[in-house]
Design a protein around this motif. Structure first.
Motif, PDB file in Angstrom:
ATOM      1  N   ASN A  32     -46.069 -17.799  28.261  1.00  0.00           N
ATOM      2  CA  ASN A  32     -45.781 -16.443  28.720  1.00  0.00           C
ATOM      3  C   ASN A  32     -45.297 -15.549  27.585  1.00  0.00           C
ATOM      4  O   ASN A  32     -44.566 -14.592  27.813  1.00  0.00           O
ATOM      5  CB  ASN A  32     -44.746 -16.491  29.850  1.00  0.00           C
ATOM      6  N   ASN A  35     -46.326 -11.964  28.164  1.00  0.00           N
ATOM      7  CA  ASN A  35     -46.166 -11.484  29.534  1.00  0.00           C
ATOM      8  C   ASN A  35     -45.192 -10.307  29.537  1.00  0.00           C
ATOM      9  O   ASN A  35     -44.035 -10.459  29.160  1.00  0.00           O
ATOM     10  CB  ASN A  35     -45.646 -12.617  30.413  1.00  0.00           C
ATOM     11  N   TYR A  45     -39.346 -15.862  27.685  1.00  0.00           N
ATOM     12  CA  TYR A  45     -40.781 -16.168  27.647  1.00  0.00           C
ATOM     13  C   TYR A  45     -41.053 -17.669  27.755  1.00  0.00           C
ATOM     14  O   TYR A  45     -41.623 -18.284  26.858  1.00  0.00           O
ATOM     15  CB  TYR A  45     -41.430 -15.576  26.394  1.00  0.00           C
TER      16      TYR A  45
END
Length: 174
Positions: A32, A35, A45
């Motif tokens: 992630n 993201n 993350y």
């Protein structure tokens, strides 16, 4: 893929003898890092995903095997520049082929239902890191329990060490 070995701790007095526990897991996850959502930023993350697996508790007749389905989240806990140590936490479900039946399997008071919840907490150390494949050593704790929905339920507690390979690739947007 991940291979774990360890020992299931006795759940009760007169618990059946066990040999080495083995667990085979296959995980599918996502980094992630890019993201933009707030949850990803606030949690640093993390990597998220789901794992599927099979556990043999070291006594096929009395304790049996479990099929595991578990979502997980993995956080880096090493120094920011190295990122070689991570914490993997998961909470999911297991299906047991063998369980406690009062007349036929009285010495196994660990799990008395076919479906249970499971919990996992492992520390991973990444070594031999490459762009496409990372190898990891891991150690941690795995627990299976029916949450006292049916007694007896002492739960199964295992301490395991393992080796895994993490394959990294980007999925292209179409």
């Amino acid at each position: 893929p991940e291979f774990l070995v360890g020992k299931t701790q006795p759940a009760n007095i007169d618990f059946p003898e066990t040999s080495l526990q083995t667990t085979y897991l296959l995980s599918f996850g996502k980094h992630n890092d890019d993201n933009p959502q707030e949850w990803a930023q606030r949690l640093g993350y993390p990597r998220t995903g789901v794992m599927f697996g099979v556990t043999d508790f070291g006594n096929s007749e009395k304790i049996g095997q479990a099929m595991v389905l578990q979502p997980y989240v993995e956080f880096d806990i090493g120094r920011k520049k190295r990122r070689d140590v991570s914490l993997n936490i998961g909470l999911g479900a297991s299906y047991f082929k063998t369980n406690h039946v009062s007349l036929y399997n009285i010495t196994n008071q660990a799990v008395s239902t076919r479906f249970t919840w499971n919990y996992r907490m492992f520390v991973n150390y990444r070594f031999g890191a490459k762009k496409k494949v990372n190898f990891r050593l891991s150690g941690g704790y795995f627990h299976h329990s029916n949450g006292h929905t049916k007694l007896p339920n002492q739960g199964l507690n295992s301490f395991l060490i393992g080796l895994s390979a993490q394959f990294n690739y980007k999925v292209r947007d179409t």
